[in-house]
Design a protein around this motif. Sequence first.
Motif, mmCIF file in Angstrom:
data_model
loop_
_atom_site.group_PDB
_atom_site.id
_atom_site.type_symbol
_atom_site.label_atom_id
_atom_site.label_comp_id
_atom_site.label_asym_id
_atom_site.label_seq_id
_atom_site.Cartn_x
_atom_site.Cartn_y
_atom_site.Cartn_z
ATOM 1 N N GLU A 143 13.651 -12.564 23.759
ATOM 2 C CA GLU A 143 14.218 -13.682 22.991
ATOM 3 C C GLU A 143 14.763 -14.762 23.914
ATOM 4 O O GLU A 143 14.559 -15.949 23.683
ATOM 5 C CB GLU A 143 15.335 -13.189 22.077
ATOM 6 N N LYS A 144 15.471 -14.344 24.956
ATOM 7 C CA LYS A 144 16.024 -15.319 25.907
ATOM 8 C C LYS A 144 14.913 -16.061 26.634
ATOM 9 O O LYS A 144 15.028 -17.257 26.890
ATOM 10 C CB LYS A 144 16.964 -14.631 26.895
ATOM 11 N N LEU A 145 13.852 -15.341 26.976
ATOM 12 C CA LEU A 145 12.713 -15.981 27.629
ATOM 13 C C LEU A 145 12.100 -17.030 26.710
ATOM 14 O O LEU A 145 11.830 -18.160 27.124
ATOM 15 C CB LEU A 145 11.666 -14.933 28.015
ATOM 16 N N LEU A 146 11.889 -16.671 25.445
ATOM 17 C CA LEU A 146 11.311 -17.617 24.497
ATOM 18 C C LEU A 146 12.237 -18.810 24.275
ATOM 19 O O LEU A 146 11.775 -19.952 24.158
ATOM 20 C CB LEU A 146 10.999 -16.912 23.176
ATOM 21 N N ALA A 147 13.547 -18.562 24.234
ATOM 22 C CA ALA A 147 14.501 -19.665 24.078
ATOM 23 C C ALA A 147 14.451 -20.596 25.285
ATOM 24 O O ALA A 147 14.502 -21.819 25.145
ATOM 25 C CB ALA A 147 15.912 -19.115 23.887
ATOM 26 N N GLN A 148 14.348 -20.011 26.481
ATOM 27 C CA GLN A 148 14.265 -20.828 27.699
ATOM 28 C C GLN A 148 12.986 -21.659 27.684
ATOM 29 O O GLN A 148 12.996 -22.840 28.021
ATOM 30 C CB GLN A 148 14.307 -19.933 28.935
ATOM 31 N N LYS A 149 11.867 -21.049 27.270
ATOM 32 C CA LYS A 149 10.610 -21.791 27.210
ATOM 33 C C LYS A 149 10.674 -22.888 26.153
ATOM 34 O O LYS A 149 10.157 -23.986 26.358
ATOM 35 C CB LYS A 149 9.439 -20.849 26.911
ATOM 36 N N ALA A 150 11.306 -22.592 25.016
ATOM 37 C CA ALA A 150 11.424 -23.594 23.957
ATOM 38 C C ALA A 150 12.271 -24.770 24.427
ATOM 39 O O ALA A 150 11.955 -25.927 24.152
ATOM 40 C CB ALA A 150 12.031 -22.967 22.708
ATOM 41 N N LYS A 151 13.341 -24.475 25.145
ATOM 42 C CA LYS A 151 14.204 -25.546 25.653
ATOM 43 C C LYS A 151 13.444 -26.402 26.662
ATOM 44 O O LYS A 151 13.526 -27.623 26.634
ATOM 45 C CB LYS A 151 15.448 -24.952 26.295
ATOM 46 N N ALA A 152 12.687 -25.750 27.543
ATOM 47 C CA ALA A 152 11.895 -26.499 28.524
ATOM 48 C C ALA A 152 10.856 -27.358 27.821
ATOM 49 O O ALA A 152 10.618 -28.504 28.206
ATOM 50 C CB ALA A 152 11.216 -25.543 29.500
ATOM 51 N N ARG A 153 10.248 -26.811 26.769
ATOM 52 C CA ARG A 153 9.243 -27.582 26.033
ATOM 53 C C ARG A 153 9.894 -28.766 25.332
ATOM 54 O O ARG A 153 9.350 -29.860 25.298
ATOM 55 C CB ARG A 153 8.534 -26.686 25.025
ATOM 56 N N TRP A 154 11.079 -28.536 24.736
ATOM 57 C CA TRP A 154 11.764 -29.625 24.054
ATOM 58 C C TRP A 154 12.126 -30.726 25.046
ATOM 59 O O TRP A 154 11.966 -31.904 24.759
ATOM 60 C CB TRP A 154 13.022 -29.120 23.347
ATOM 61 N N LEU A 155 12.602 -30.325 26.224
ATOM 62 C CA LEU A 155 12.953 -31.320 27.234
ATOM 63 C C LEU A 155 11.724 -32.103 27.684
ATOM 64 O O LEU A 155 11.802 -33.289 27.966
ATOM 65 C CB LEU A 155 13.617 -30.653 28.436
ATOM 66 N N ARG A 156 10.578 -31.421 27.732
ATOM 67 C CA ARG A 156 9.348 -32.078 28.148
ATOM 68 C C ARG A 156 8.809 -32.987 27.046
ATOM 69 O O ARG A 156 8.462 -34.132 27.279
ATOM 70 C CB ARG A 156 8.309 -31.031 28.538
ATOM 71 N N ASP A 157 8.712 -32.450 25.825
ATOM 72 C CA ASP A 157 8.066 -33.187 24.740
ATOM 73 C C ASP A 157 9.023 -34.046 23.927
ATOM 74 O O ASP A 157 8.582 -34.954 23.237
ATOM 75 C CB ASP A 157 7.365 -32.208 23.788
ATOM 76 N N ARG A 158 10.287 -33.706 23.972
ATOM 77 C CA ARG A 158 11.326 -34.371 23.180
ATOM 78 C C ARG A 158 11.105 -34.097 21.698
ATOM 79 O O ARG A 158 10.006 -33.829 21.248
ATOM 80 C CB ARG A 158 11.383 -35.880 23.420
ATOM 81 N N ASP A 159 12.160 -34.200 20.958
ATOM 82 C CA ASP A 159 12.082 -33.992 19.521
ATOM 83 C C ASP A 159 11.453 -35.212 18.868
ATOM 84 O O ASP A 159 11.663 -36.344 19.288
ATOM 85 C CB ASP A 159 13.492 -33.758 18.978
ATOM 86 N N VAL A 160 10.708 -34.992 17.809
ATOM 87 C CA VAL A 160 10.025 -36.083 17.115
ATOM 88 C C VAL A 160 11.023 -37.097 16.571
ATOM 89 O O VAL A 160 10.770 -38.296 16.558
ATOM 90 C CB VAL A 160 9.163 -35.506 15.955
ATOM 91 N N ASN A 161 12.187 -36.634 16.133
ATOM 92 C CA ASN A 161 13.173 -37.520 15.521
ATOM 93 C C ASN A 161 14.121 -38.169 16.523
ATOM 94 O O ASN A 161 15.026 -38.887 16.116
ATOM 95 C CB ASN A 161 13.999 -36.746 14.486
ATOM 96 N N SER A 162 13.952 -37.897 17.811
ATOM 97 C CA SER A 162 14.890 -38.414 18.803
ATOM 98 C C SER A 162 15.010 -39.928 18.754
ATOM 99 O O SER A 162 16.111 -40.468 18.817
ATOM 100 C CB SER A 162 14.478 -38.004 20.213
ATOM 101 N N SER A 163 13.889 -40.628 18.646
ATOM 102 C CA SER A 163 13.960 -42.091 18.640
ATOM 103 C C SER A 163 14.699 -42.588 17.399
ATOM 104 O O SER A 163 15.429 -43.580 17.459
ATOM 105 C CB SER A 163 12.564 -42.705 18.718
ATOM 106 N N TYR A 164 14.541 -41.900 16.290
ATOM 107 C CA TYR A 164 15.241 -42.284 15.068
ATOM 108 C C TYR A 164 16.755 -42.165 15.275
ATOM 109 O O TYR A 164 17.517 -43.099 15.003
ATOM 110 C CB TYR A 164 14.786 -41.398 13.912
ATOM 111 N N PHE A 165 17.202 -40.993 15.757
ATOM 112 C CA PHE A 165 18.638 -40.783 15.944
ATOM 113 C C PHE A 165 19.191 -41.637 17.081
ATOM 114 O O PHE A 165 20.316 -42.126 17.002
ATOM 115 C CB PHE A 165 18.930 -39.299 16.184
#
Length: 182
Positions: A143-165
């Motif tokens: 679970e921690k590994l998947l969370a770390q990968k998800a965080k890295a992916r989010w940092l790379r791809d950014r959230d879709v709504n980031s520009s809105y917020f």
Amino acid sequence: MLVNTECLKQWPNQTLKGLRRSISDHVPLVLQSGIKDWGPRPFRFINSWLEHPQFKEFFQEKWKEYNIEGWAAYRLKGKLKLLKKDIREWNKVVFGDIDYIDTKKKGIEVLDRIDDVMGLEEEEIIQRTKSTAELIRFGQRKEKLLAQKAKARWLRDRDVNSSYFDGWINRNIKFNMIEGLF
């Protein structure tokens, strides 16, 4: 598309592919090079390695094993380079050993079947408890590994709504800014 001989010498394995035409009467083209050398894969430290019972001992043993001469920063760089190779191998063989996990699961299933038929002896209960605890720890590390990968992916791809917020935050900052006192 026009190509000269110098271009073909520079990139010999090129392919040109025409995509589907949309509303326009133009056909989009994709030019690809057959050779994809992105360089060496970057090394990423997996935080859940620290929770593996053998990692600390493995790390200390390997770190002491390396003998590199030179000034301090050079020795550090050399040890980290060697350690990277050994950690990748350790990750495949020990940390991500799928057979070990499957063996533990099958062992628990066998003990469960024995328990259903005639009950477990005290030694078997202890063995089942230890195996279950190991599987739970493995699940937590995964679970921690998947969370770390998800965080890295989010940092790379950014959230879709980031520009809105981000737009709302910037609007509020401008709205609340005091430009001067009159």
